[in-house]
Enzyme design. Structure first.
Site, PDB file in Angstrom:
ATOM      1  N   VAL A  16       0.855  -1.194   0.000  1.00  0.00           N
ATOM      2  CA  VAL A  16       0.000   0.000   0.000  1.00  0.00           C
ATOM      3  C   VAL A  16       0.897   1.253   0.000  1.00  0.00           C
ATOM      4  O   VAL A  16       1.559   1.493  -1.004  1.00  0.00           O
ATOM      5  CB  VAL A  16      -1.027  -0.014   1.154  1.00  0.00           C
ATOM      6  CG1 VAL A  16      -2.080   1.081   0.935  1.00  0.00           C
ATOM      7  CG2 VAL A  16      -1.767  -1.371   1.199  1.00  0.00           C
ATOM      8  N   ALA A  18       2.552   3.109   3.341  1.00  0.00           N
ATOM      9  CA  ALA A  18       3.578   3.196   4.389  1.00  0.00           C
ATOM     10  C   ALA A  18       4.578   2.058   4.181  1.00  0.00           C
ATOM     11  O   ALA A  18       4.284   0.909   4.442  1.00  0.00           O
ATOM     12  CB  ALA A  18       2.944   3.103   5.765  1.00  0.00           C
ATOM     13  N   ASP A  71       4.248 -16.712  -2.248  1.00  0.00           N
ATOM     14  CA  ASP A  71       3.309 -16.849  -1.146  1.00  0.00           C
ATOM     15  C   ASP A  71       4.109 -17.133   0.119  1.00  0.00           C
ATOM     16  O   ASP A  71       4.809 -18.149   0.207  1.00  0.00           O
ATOM     17  CB  ASP A  71       2.337 -17.999  -1.439  1.00  0.00           C
ATOM     18  CG  ASP A  71       1.241 -18.143  -0.388  1.00  0.00           C
ATOM     19  OD1 ASP A  71       1.369 -17.542   0.692  1.00  0.00           O
ATOM     20  OD2 ASP A  71       0.276 -18.879  -0.652  1.00  0.00           O
ATOM     21  N   LYS A  73       3.298 -18.230   2.822  1.00  0.00           N
ATOM     22  CA  LYS A  73       2.879 -19.443   3.520  1.00  0.00           C
ATOM     23  C   LYS A  73       3.304 -20.722   2.798  1.00  0.00           C
ATOM     24  O   LYS A  73       3.134 -21.817   3.321  1.00  0.00           O
ATOM     25  CB  LYS A  73       1.357 -19.436   3.687  1.00  0.00           C
ATOM     26  CG  LYS A  73       0.833 -18.308   4.569  1.00  0.00           C
ATOM     27  CD  LYS A  73      -0.672 -18.250   4.591  1.00  0.00           C
ATOM     28  CE  LYS A  73      -1.216 -17.709   3.274  1.00  0.00           C
ATOM     29  NZ  LYS A  73      -2.679 -17.463   3.332  1.00  0.00           N
ATOM     30  N   ASN A  94       5.609  -3.666   6.606  1.00  0.00           N
ATOM     31  CA  ASN A  94       4.596  -2.906   7.335  1.00  0.00           C
ATOM     32  C   ASN A  94       3.375  -3.760   7.655  1.00  0.00           C
ATOM     33  O   ASN A  94       2.240  -3.288   7.635  1.00  0.00           O
ATOM     34  CB  ASN A  94       4.200  -1.630   6.577  1.00  0.00           C
ATOM     35  CG  ASN A  94       3.540  -1.903   5.229  1.00  0.00           C
ATOM     36  OD1 ASN A  94       3.702  -2.975   4.647  1.00  0.00           O
ATOM     37  ND2 ASN A  94       2.794  -0.926   4.721  1.00  0.00           N
ATOM     38  N   ARG A 102       5.308 -14.986  12.517  1.00  0.00           N
ATOM     39  CA  ARG A 102       4.576 -16.202  12.167  1.00  0.00           C
ATOM     40  C   ARG A 102       5.145 -16.863  10.924  1.00  0.00           C
ATOM     41  O   ARG A 102       5.086 -18.081  10.771  1.00  0.00           O
ATOM     42  CB  ARG A 102       3.086 -15.883  11.952  1.00  0.00           C
ATOM     43  CG  ARG A 102       2.342 -15.526  13.209  1.00  0.00           C
ATOM     44  CD  ARG A 102       0.851 -15.795  13.072  1.00  0.00           C
ATOM     45  NE  ARG A 102       0.245 -15.084  11.958  1.00  0.00           N
ATOM     46  CZ  ARG A 102      -0.253 -13.859  12.058  1.00  0.00           C
ATOM     47  NH1 ARG A 102      -0.203 -13.201  13.211  1.00  0.00           N
ATOM     48  NH2 ARG A 102      -0.812 -13.278  11.011  1.00  0.00           N
ATOM     49  N   ASP A 168       0.759   7.848   6.456  1.00  0.00           N
ATOM     50  CA  ASP A 168       1.561   6.892   5.695  1.00  0.00           C
ATOM     51  C   ASP A 168       2.861   7.512   5.203  1.00  0.00           C
ATOM     52  O   ASP A 168       3.948   6.951   5.365  1.00  0.00           O
ATOM     53  CB  ASP A 168       0.766   6.373   4.486  1.00  0.00           C
ATOM     54  CG  ASP A 168      -0.314   5.380   4.870  1.00  0.00           C
ATOM     55  OD1 ASP A 168      -0.102   4.618   5.829  1.00  0.00           O
ATOM     56  OD2 ASP A 168      -1.364   5.370   4.219  1.00  0.00           O
TER      57      ASP A 168
END
Length: 381
Positions: A16, A18, A71, A73, A94, A102, A168
């Site tokens: 996005v 920030a 990805d 994950k 950010n 995680r 931002d």
């Protein structure tokens, strides 16, 4: 070497505004910025007109960067990204606090493979605060930092969020300052850093009116004052008191009131005198000549679409042209850094998602050995 940050590598997990704004500036300053983008893409790919499949907002914040699509994950993603982070000077993210952890990509994880890394984490309320888990887009910080209420207090209107992502861009720029300071410290002391940049901190430190609140004093309005004219509106710098001081000292107007006249009467009379005088002029040239004679700073209230087509816009190089990916060019705002012995400019067009997968892995890791399907690329239009 023509750009100050040539040779610096940046691994950019941000999205996005920030974060992407800071890394766009790092790219303009010469750093090799690699944007790590998930398969579903940065939200800003949906904002603004699209040319060649690339939206204007995404283009503005990401021009000049390279892009890999993975990805976080997926199996093998952590290992690949840690290998890239081991080669990076700077890592920017950010996400909300805890997200990088995680994925096994927190500062401690990256420092284990690169103890000199400088990592910038931009969040709304900081890494360890009681409000760290809150969603924090720019308007949230505009409200909670006092910006909206102060404006509404003077305008006697309901709070309205400005059409500008101040929180931002402030946090991006303060993050950029901290990153460059950390680069210098690494050069002198040999140590890396984790920079915890909260948008709340960035908003309050950039608020030049904070001292009124901290001192519990009356807040003066020192911004611009808008006057109607026969041909539109003009902004004059300073409050009514300072404007009257300038025009009366220059001998342009007198109120004819006794010294002991009530303050309210003086204010109303002087406001009417200045307003009627300005409204009586027939052209901008006449108004500005009168204001100049009183040494009062003024500004035209330009429409946004007119800003980039002025002489000063060309003189100061406010925009640049980049490849629009379909055989033409599109205009993008240019970085503001004008050096005497260096350069700063956009390195190239905005990237497609996954456009530089093989190129980045080869350049940074010296290999083409990546598990099949780990790196993805979007279909280009």
């Amino acid at each position: 070497m023509t750009k100050p940050l040539e040779g610096i590598r940046v691994l950019d997990f941000s999205r996005v505004v920030a974060g992407p704004f800071a890394t766009r500036m790092l790219s303009d300053l010469g750093a090799d910025v690699v944007k790590v983008e998930p398969p579903d893409g940065d939200l800003t790919r949906l904002w603004g007109d699209k040319t060649g499949g690339l939206a204007g907002y995404y283009t503005q914040q990401n021009a000049g960067k390279r892009n890999i699509c993975v990805d976080l994950k997926a199996e093998g993603a952590r290992e690949l990204l840690l290998a890239l982070a081991a080669k990076a000077d700077i890592v920017v993210e950010n996400y909300r606090p805890g997200v990088m952890k995680r994925f096994g990509l927190a500062y401690d994880d990256i420092r284990a493979v690169n103890d000199g890394v400088i990592m910038l984490s931009i969040t709304g309320f900081g890494q360890e605060s009681s409000q760290k888990d809150r969603a924090a887009f720019a308007p949230i910080l505009h409200a909670e930092s006092g910006l909206l209420a102060r404006q509404a207090r003077f305008d006697e209107a309901a709070p309205i969020d400005p059409m500008l992502s101040i929180a931002d861009t402030n946090s991006s720029l303060h993050g950029l300052v901290a990153v460059l300071a950390a680069l210098h410290m690494r050069t002198t002391c040999g140590v890396g850093q984790h920079i915890d940049m909260a948008m709340l901190n960035a908003m309050t430190v950039t608020d030049d009116f904070s001292h009124y609140v901290l001192d519990k004093s009356e807040i003066l309005r020192l911004g611009g004052y808008v006057w109607p004219t026969s041909f539109g509106h003009i902004l004059v710098s300073g409050n009514l008191l300072s404007q009257w001081f300038q025009v009366s000292r220059a001998g342009l107007l007198t109120d004819g009131l006794p010294k002991d006249a009530p303050v309210e009467t003086k204010a109303a009379t002087r406001k009417a005198l200045i307003g009627d005088t300005i409204a009586a002029f027939d052209s901008l040239a006449e108004v500005t000549a009168w204001l100049d004679s009183a040494n009062i700073a003024w500004a035209e209230i330009r429409q946004p679409e007119d800003v980039f087509d002025t002489d000063i816009a060309s003189e100061r190089r406010l925009t640049a042209e980049v490849d629009n990916r379909v055989g033409g060019v599109r205009r993008v705002v240019e970085s503001p850094y004008h050096f005497s012995n260096a350069e700063s400019f956009i390195a190239g067009p905005a990237p497609y998602r996954g456009e530089h997968n093989a190129e980045v892995v080869a350049d940074w890791l010296g290999t083409n050995d990546v598990p099949t399907g780990l790196l993805q690329a979007e279909e280009r239009p």
